[in-house]
Write a protein that holds these residues in place. Structure first.
Motif, PDB file in Angstrom:
ATOM      1  N   THR A 212     -46.134 -37.253  27.907  1.00  0.00           N
ATOM      2  CA  THR A 212     -47.214 -36.434  27.338  1.00  0.00           C
ATOM      3  C   THR A 212     -47.068 -34.940  27.551  1.00  0.00           C
ATOM      4  O   THR A 212     -47.777 -34.161  26.914  1.00  0.00           O
ATOM      5  CB  THR A 212     -48.566 -36.866  27.941  1.00  0.00           C
ATOM      6  N   TRP A 213     -46.183 -34.506  28.440  1.00  0.00           N
ATOM      7  CA  TRP A 213     -46.176 -33.087  28.808  1.00  0.00           C
ATOM      8  C   TRP A 213     -45.867 -32.185  27.627  1.00  0.00           C
ATOM      9  O   TRP A 213     -46.425 -31.089  27.507  1.00  0.00           O
ATOM     10  CB  TRP A 213     -45.189 -32.829  29.949  1.00  0.00           C
ATOM     11  N   GLU A 214     -44.981 -32.632  26.717  1.00  0.00           N
ATOM     12  CA  GLU A 214     -44.625 -31.785  25.570  1.00  0.00           C
ATOM     13  C   GLU A 214     -45.821 -31.558  24.658  1.00  0.00           C
ATOM     14  O   GLU A 214     -46.036 -30.452  24.151  1.00  0.00           O
ATOM     15  CB  GLU A 214     -43.477 -32.416  24.785  1.00  0.00           C
ATOM     16  N   GLY A 215     -46.612 -32.600  24.442  1.00  0.00           N
ATOM     17  CA  GLY A 215     -47.800 -32.444  23.607  1.00  0.00           C
ATOM     18  C   GLY A 215     -48.805 -31.477  24.198  1.00  0.00           C
ATOM     19  O   GLY A 215     -49.496 -30.756  23.467  1.00  0.00           O
ATOM     20  N   ASN A 216     -48.885 -31.438  25.523  1.00  0.00           N
ATOM     21  CA  ASN A 216     -49.824 -30.536  26.172  1.00  0.00           C
ATOM     22  C   ASN A 216     -49.458 -29.068  25.975  1.00  0.00           C
ATOM     23  O   ASN A 216     -50.310 -28.181  26.123  1.00  0.00           O
ATOM     24  CB  ASN A 216     -49.910 -30.856  27.665  1.00  0.00           C
TER      25      ASN A 216
ATOM     26  N   VAL B 210     -58.580 -35.285  18.889  1.00  0.00           N
ATOM     27  CA  VAL B 210     -58.618 -36.729  18.631  1.00  0.00           C
ATOM     28  C   VAL B 210     -57.248 -37.354  18.889  1.00  0.00           C
ATOM     29  O   VAL B 210     -57.134 -38.408  19.521  1.00  0.00           O
ATOM     30  CB  VAL B 210     -59.084 -37.006  17.184  1.00  0.00           C
ATOM     31  N   TYR B 211     -56.201 -36.719  18.389  1.00  0.00           N
ATOM     32  CA  TYR B 211     -54.847 -37.254  18.579  1.00  0.00           C
ATOM     33  C   TYR B 211     -54.474 -37.283  20.062  1.00  0.00           C
ATOM     34  O   TYR B 211     -53.932 -38.277  20.557  1.00  0.00           O
ATOM     35  CB  TYR B 211     -53.846 -36.405  17.803  1.00  0.00           C
ATOM     36  N   THR B 212     -54.791 -36.198  20.775  1.00  0.00           N
ATOM     37  CA  THR B 212     -54.489 -36.150  22.209  1.00  0.00           C
ATOM     38  C   THR B 212     -55.248 -37.238  22.953  1.00  0.00           C
ATOM     39  O   THR B 212     -54.692 -37.908  23.841  1.00  0.00           O
ATOM     40  CB  THR B 212     -54.853 -34.764  22.779  1.00  0.00           C
ATOM     41  N   SER B 213     -56.516 -37.431  22.601  1.00  0.00           N
ATOM     42  CA  SER B 213     -57.321 -38.473  23.255  1.00  0.00           C
ATOM     43  C   SER B 213     -56.722 -39.852  23.009  1.00  0.00           C
ATOM     44  O   SER B 213     -56.670 -40.696  23.916  1.00  0.00           O
ATOM     45  CB  SER B 213     -58.761 -38.423  22.732  1.00  0.00           C
ATOM     46  N   TRP B 214     -56.269 -40.087  21.786  1.00  0.00           N
ATOM     47  CA  TRP B 214     -55.665 -41.382  21.456  1.00  0.00           C
ATOM     48  C   TRP B 214     -54.380 -41.611  22.261  1.00  0.00           C
ATOM     49  O   TRP B 214     -54.154 -42.719  22.764  1.00  0.00           O
ATOM     50  CB  TRP B 214     -55.370 -41.441  19.966  1.00  0.00           C
TER      51      TRP B 214
END
Length: 379
Positions: free
Chosen positions: A57-61, A353-357
């Motif tokens: 997940t780090w890249e998305g953050n 929403v995408y991050t929560s999913w």
């Protein structure tokens, strides 16, 4: 237009703050985990547990950081120009350090060599510590003011150097940033790990939480004696973006001026301290889910305290106070802010929403047994 120019400027000041808080919360625990990696992981398997807790997940953050930079460039071009020119080498050091993060995640397990892996663990520590420190130092320098001015043609000249940024107060702000990210990272690891790592995280959260609160209070006491800024002339909220059309006063204690006029603002720093203590307590009684939420409020409170203290200033000038940039004279045009508003209203909820999913899908514990049974699939 639905909103007038004054309202749009306030909205984008709030948006910028929200993006910075979003980055602190979402990428802050990544940075905290990276800083804790060489110390909490006593064996290679334990370090792989820690890395795999943030690996997917780090890249998305990082989206929050990129978005905040883009929003600053488009909504506050003068602020972008002054900050990235004045703190160029600090941002360059941050960028170089952050290069180590994707390399560390991707290449750490490529060779079955303990020395190789230890070196990448150190690289991940550096790639997390330097950005956390520099971001805090940057906030500290905003409160101190940067040495720049605009000439009559609004051409900016910066007179400082990299070493000027490393003043005692700025370094204190940097340490607050480091400690609060360590706290946030330790709480996140409590959510994602068990056994020995979990117990070590409880100790780290205790000390990091208390250190964060003490440093935050010390910074508040220091700020009360620092020179602050106040606009002397009439404020024109919908006026042109020309910082030279105002007169500014600089005097000791003025960063507390907003709290004098609006005593309810004291709820922000007080709330940050209370939520920090609540985070420590929830960690100790094994409620990491609630602790993570309270930790997020702690980070938000610390950042909001700086924003509440400085408003309406964005970047004060320490040598030419009338060149200081404020919410009312450093923004893009009304049409630009209006267009960006609708883009943000549409796409920011999609990101949330995408991050929560993603986090809902990847929830659960990363254990030593899980690492050993899925060795070929993980970092």
């Amino acid at each position: 237009m639905i909103f007038d120019y004054e309202t749009l400027r306030l909205i984008w000041w709030a948006f910028l703050g929200a993006l910075l808080i979003g980055f602190a919360i979402m990428d802050g625990f990544d940075l905290g985990v990276g800083m804790l990696l060489p110390f909490l992981g006593k064996t290679d398997v334990e370090r792989r547990v820690i890395i795999n807790s943030i690996g997917p997940t780090w890249e998305g953050n990082q989206v929050w950081l990129v978005t905040a930079g883009g929003a600053m460039f488009a909504a506050w071009p003068m602020v972008y120009a002054v900050s990235f020119s004045g703190m160029y080498f600090a941002f360059l050091a941050t960028l170089c350090a952050m290069f180590l993060r994707p390399l560390g995640f991707d290449y750490r397990s490529k060779l079955n060599s303990q020395k190789w892996r230890n070196n990448w663990d150190k690289a991940l520590f550096v790639g997390s510590f330097v950005p956390a420190l520099v971001m805090g130092v940057g906030f500290g320098n905003l409160l101190l003011g940067l040495p720049f001015n605009f000439d009559n043609d609004l051409r900016m000249v910066y007179y400082g150097s990299f070493w000027d940024l490393l003043s005692p107060f700025a370094l204190l702000a940097g340490l607050i940033s480091v400690s609060m990210y360590i706290l946030h990272g330790a709480i996140y690891l409590q959510l994602r790990t068990d056994a020995e790592i979990y117990q070590r995280c409880k100790k780290v959260a205790l000390y990091a939480g208390l250190i964060t609160i003490v440093l935050f209070l010390l910074a508040g006491l220091w700020i009360s004696h620092l020179p602050g800024y106040h606009i002397l002339t009439e404020i024109v909220p919908d006026g042109p973006s020309n910082p030279l059309l105002k007169m500014v006063k600089k005097a000791e204690g003025l960063w507390l001026d907003n709290y004098s006029h609006y005593p309810e603002l004291w709820a922000v720093p007080v709330g940050a301290c209370i939520m920090g203590l609540v985070t420590v307590f929830l960690s100790l009684i094994n409620r990491p889910g609630l602790a993570f939420i309270s930790s997020a409020f702690t980070l938000a409170g610390i950042i909001l305290t700086a924003g509440a203290s400085m408003f309406p200033f964005l970047i004060p000038s320490s040598i030419a106070v009338n060149s200081s940039l404020t919410v009312w004279d450093a923004s893009s045009s009304a049409s630009t802010l209006h267009l960006m508003f609708w883009v943000t209203v549409i796409f920011l909820p999609l990101i949330i929403v995408y991050t929560s999913w993603i986090f809902k899908t990847l929830r659960g514990k990363i254990t030593v047994d899980y690492i050993q049974n899925n060795d070929h699939k993980l970092y």
